[in-house]
Design a protein around this motif. Structure first.
Motif, mmCIF file in Angstrom:
data_model
loop_
_atom_site.group_PDB
_atom_site.id
_atom_site.type_symbol
_atom_site.label_atom_id
_atom_site.label_comp_id
_atom_site.label_asym_id
_atom_site.label_seq_id
_atom_site.Cartn_x
_atom_site.Cartn_y
_atom_site.Cartn_z
ATOM 1 N N MET A 92 0.845 -1.175 0.000
ATOM 2 C CA MET A 92 0.000 0.000 0.000
ATOM 3 C C MET A 92 0.889 1.236 0.000
ATOM 4 S SD MET A 92 -2.964 0.995 2.747
ATOM 5 C CE MET A 92 -3.966 -0.366 2.220
ATOM 6 N N SER A 93 0.612 2.135 -0.912
ATOM 7 C CA SER A 93 1.400 3.364 -0.968
ATOM 8 C C SER A 93 0.476 4.568 -1.108
ATOM 9 C CB SER A 93 2.399 3.303 -2.124
ATOM 10 O OG SER A 93 1.712 3.094 -3.338
ATOM 11 N N PRO A 94 -0.280 4.874 -0.069
ATOM 12 C CA PRO A 94 -1.176 6.022 -0.153
ATOM 13 C C PRO A 94 -0.395 7.329 -0.182
ATOM 14 C CG PRO A 94 -1.287 5.023 2.018
ATOM 15 C CD PRO A 94 -0.378 4.177 1.195
ATOM 16 N N ARG A 95 -1.037 8.342 -0.704
ATOM 17 C CA ARG A 95 -0.452 9.678 -0.685
ATOM 18 C C ARG A 95 -1.361 10.562 0.160
ATOM 19 N NH1 ARG A 95 -3.005 13.338 -4.040
ATOM 20 N NH2 ARG A 95 -4.497 12.420 -5.473
ATOM 21 N N LEU A 96 -0.765 11.610 0.698
ATOM 22 C CA LEU A 96 -1.532 12.573 1.477
ATOM 23 C C LEU A 96 -1.792 13.792 0.607
ATOM 24 C CD1 LEU A 96 0.289 12.502 4.932
ATOM 25 C CD2 LEU A 96 -1.526 11.012 4.074
ATOM 26 N N ARG A 97 -3.006 14.278 0.684
ATOM 27 C CA ARG A 97 -3.369 15.507 -0.009
ATOM 28 C C ARG A 97 -4.241 16.320 0.937
ATOM 29 N NH1 ARG A 97 -8.674 15.460 -1.004
ATOM 30 N NH2 ARG A 97 -9.745 13.650 -1.858
ATOM 31 N N PRO A 98 -4.395 17.617 0.670
ATOM 32 C CA PRO A 98 -5.276 18.414 1.528
ATOM 33 C C PRO A 98 -6.704 17.856 1.498
ATOM 34 C CG PRO A 98 -3.928 19.840 0.153
ATOM 35 C CD PRO A 98 -3.736 18.426 -0.356
ATOM 36 N N ALA A 99 -7.326 17.802 2.663
ATOM 37 C CA ALA A 99 -8.741 17.420 2.727
ATOM 38 C C ALA A 99 -9.560 18.596 2.209
ATOM 39 C CB ALA A 99 -9.141 17.071 4.152
ATOM 40 N N ARG A 100 -10.501 18.282 1.342
ATOM 41 C CA ARG A 100 -11.328 19.311 0.714
ATOM 42 C C ARG A 100 -12.767 19.196 1.217
ATOM 43 N NH1 ARG A 100 -7.971 17.402 -4.074
ATOM 44 N NH2 ARG A 100 -9.605 15.869 -4.452
ATOM 45 N N PRO A 101 -13.553 20.254 1.053
ATOM 46 C CA PRO A 101 -14.946 20.194 1.502
ATOM 47 C C PRO A 101 -15.710 18.998 0.936
ATOM 48 C CG PRO A 101 -14.364 22.461 1.037
ATOM 49 C CD PRO A 101 -13.199 21.596 0.571
ATOM 50 N N GLU A 102 -15.409 18.587 -0.286
ATOM 51 C CA GLU A 102 -16.120 17.435 -0.864
ATOM 52 C C GLU A 102 -15.744 16.114 -0.179
ATOM 53 O OE1 GLU A 102 -12.887 18.574 -3.950
ATOM 54 O OE2 GLU A 102 -14.267 19.645 -2.627
ATOM 55 N N ASP A 103 -14.728 16.125 0.654
ATOM 56 C CA ASP A 103 -14.358 14.937 1.436
ATOM 57 C C ASP A 103 -15.139 14.841 2.739
ATOM 58 O OD1 ASP A 103 -12.250 14.099 -0.354
ATOM 59 O OD2 ASP A 103 -11.023 15.718 0.487
ATOM 60 N N ASP A 104 -15.786 15.922 3.138
ATOM 61 C CA ASP A 104 -16.418 15.976 4.450
ATOM 62 C C ASP A 104 -17.495 14.906 4.648
ATOM 63 O OD1 ASP A 104 -14.690 18.050 4.921
ATOM 64 O OD2 ASP A 104 -16.246 19.589 5.131
ATOM 65 N N ASP A 105 -18.271 14.602 3.605
ATOM 66 C CA ASP A 105 -19.297 13.562 3.753
ATOM 67 C C ASP A 105 -18.658 12.212 4.073
ATOM 68 O OD1 ASP A 105 -21.405 15.313 3.322
ATOM 69 O OD2 ASP A 105 -21.669 14.758 1.216
ATOM 70 N N TRP A 106 -17.549 11.880 3.415
ATOM 71 C CA TRP A 106 -16.852 10.624 3.695
ATOM 72 C C TRP A 106 -16.290 10.638 5.111
ATOM 73 C CZ3 TRP A 106 -11.828 9.457 5.122
ATOM 74 C CH2 TRP A 106 -11.512 8.093 5.134
ATOM 75 N N ILE A 107 -15.670 11.738 5.502
ATOM 76 C CA ILE A 107 -15.087 11.842 6.849
ATOM 77 C C ILE A 107 -16.170 11.638 7.898
ATOM 78 C CG2 ILE A 107 -13.993 13.446 8.478
ATOM 79 C CD1 ILE A 107 -12.538 14.644 5.930
ATOM 80 N N LEU A 108 -17.281 12.314 7.745
ATOM 81 C CA LEU A 108 -18.384 12.193 8.695
ATOM 82 C C LEU A 108 -18.948 10.774 8.697
ATOM 83 C CD1 LEU A 108 -20.370 13.381 10.703
ATOM 84 C CD2 LEU A 108 -21.715 14.243 8.759
ATOM 85 N N SER A 109 -19.194 10.228 7.525
ATOM 86 C CA SER A 109 -19.765 8.887 7.409
ATOM 87 C C SER A 109 -18.859 7.825 8.036
ATOM 88 C CB SER A 109 -20.021 8.572 5.932
ATOM 89 O OG SER A 109 -20.426 7.238 5.771
ATOM 90 N N GLU A 110 -17.564 7.899 7.746
ATOM 91 C CA GLU A 110 -16.622 6.911 8.301
ATOM 92 C C GLU A 110 -16.526 7.013 9.811
ATOM 93 O OE1 GLU A 110 -14.622 4.244 6.821
ATOM 94 O OE2 GLU A 110 -16.398 4.619 5.602
ATOM 95 N N HIS A 111 -16.457 8.228 10.326
ATOM 96 C CA HIS A 111 -16.411 8.389 11.783
ATOM 97 C C HIS A 111 -17.688 7.829 12.428
ATOM 98 C CE1 HIS A 111 -12.942 11.080 11.303
ATOM 99 N NE2 HIS A 111 -12.766 10.943 12.602
ATOM 100 N N ARG A 112 -18.845 8.209 11.883
ATOM 101 C CA ARG A 112 -20.118 7.716 12.443
ATOM 102 C C ARG A 112 -20.176 6.184 12.420
ATOM 103 N NH1 ARG A 112 -24.372 11.573 9.324
ATOM 104 N NH2 ARG A 112 -24.549 13.201 10.900
ATOM 105 N N ARG A 113 -19.903 5.609 11.258
ATOM 106 C CA ARG A 113 -20.003 4.162 11.101
ATOM 107 C C ARG A 113 -19.032 3.429 12.012
ATOM 108 N NH1 ARG A 113 -16.979 0.726 9.442
ATOM 109 N NH2 ARG A 113 -15.549 2.185 8.472
ATOM 110 N N HIS A 114 -17.768 3.807 11.937
ATOM 111 C CA HIS A 114 -16.746 3.096 12.701
ATOM 112 C C HIS A 114 -17.008 3.179 14.208
ATOM 113 C CE1 HIS A 114 -12.891 1.462 13.857
ATOM 114 N NE2 HIS A 114 -12.786 2.475 14.706
ATOM 115 N N TYR A 115 -17.229 4.366 14.712
ATOM 116 C CA TYR A 115 -17.371 4.515 16.161
ATOM 117 C C TYR A 115 -18.692 3.962 16.684
ATOM 118 C CZ TYR A 115 -12.914 6.767 16.276
ATOM 119 O OH TYR A 115 -11.573 7.004 16.170
ATOM 120 N N ALA A 116 -19.716 3.892 15.847
ATOM 121 C CA ALA A 116 -20.953 3.222 16.263
ATOM 122 C C ALA A 116 -20.731 1.714 16.335
ATOM 123 C CB ALA A 116 -22.085 3.551 15.300
ATOM 124 N N GLU A 117 -20.087 1.153 15.288
ATOM 125 C CA GLU A 117 -19.874 -0.300 15.242
ATOM 126 C C GLU A 117 -18.853 -0.784 16.256
ATOM 127 O OE1 GLU A 117 -18.738 -1.358 11.243
ATOM 128 O OE2 GLU A 117 -20.659 -0.729 10.408
#
Length: 166
Positions: free
Chosen positions: A1-26
């Motif tokens: 795995m070789s991920p790259r880091l880039r600035p988080a953009r407003p269009e990423d916010d739905d994914w960030i929110l969804s992943e946090h909600r899902r993971h921490y609920a489960e």
């Protein structure tokens, strides 16, 4: 795995929110209050008037989002880590350390003298990462949050200069 880091953009916010909600609920059994707290943190970040004193990164591989970390101003000399998340598939790959390196470099380069973060004692991997990076526990606070009895741990470390990476 070789991920790259880039600035988080407003269009990423739905994914960030969804992943946090899902993971921490489960995984943690957190209630809907956690998602509301994440949404509030995202809104505060996007509305902050001093963008030069904050940054956010998204780890991606191809089109897959794998993690994120936000660094905000907590005071004139203190940067605070927020919304630190690594997707289960990317855990154990060093991605968390890469995100933390980026935040440390940014914070030191932005003139902050101190880096702070809060987490819960149940988040053993995060606590171990912060300890390995020389962050010390500055407070332990039992609290009822997100439908659970938790112990919040506040960590902090001094930043002398931008780290060269680990």
């Amino acid at each position: 795995m070789s991920p790259r880091l880039r600035p988080a953009r407003p269009e990423d916010d739905d994914w960030i929110l969804s992943e946090h909600r899902r993971h921490y609920a489960e995984v943690e059994g957190f209630d809907a209050g956690f998602g509301a707290a994440v949404a509030s943190a995202l809104a505060d970040f996007r509305a902050a008037p001093q963008a030069a004193r904050q940054a956010a990164w998204l780890a991606v591989e191809g089109t897959a989002r794998l993690g994120c970390l936000f660094c905000t101003e907590a005071g004139p000399d203190t940067a605070r880590l927020r919304l630190f998340y690594v997707a289960p598939a990317a855990r154990g790959t060093g991605l968390a350390g890469d995100l933390l390196d980026a935040a440390e470099r940014f914070a030191a380069g932005a003139g902050f003298a101190r880096l702070a973060v809060s987490t819960y004692s149940a988040h053993a991997a995060a606590c171990a990462l912060y300890a390995r990076r020389g962050m010390a526990v500055t407070a332990r606070t039992p609290e009822r949050a997100f439908g659970r009895d938790l112990v919040r741990l506040d960590f902090a470390a001094m930043l002398d200069a931008p780290p060269a990476g680990r």
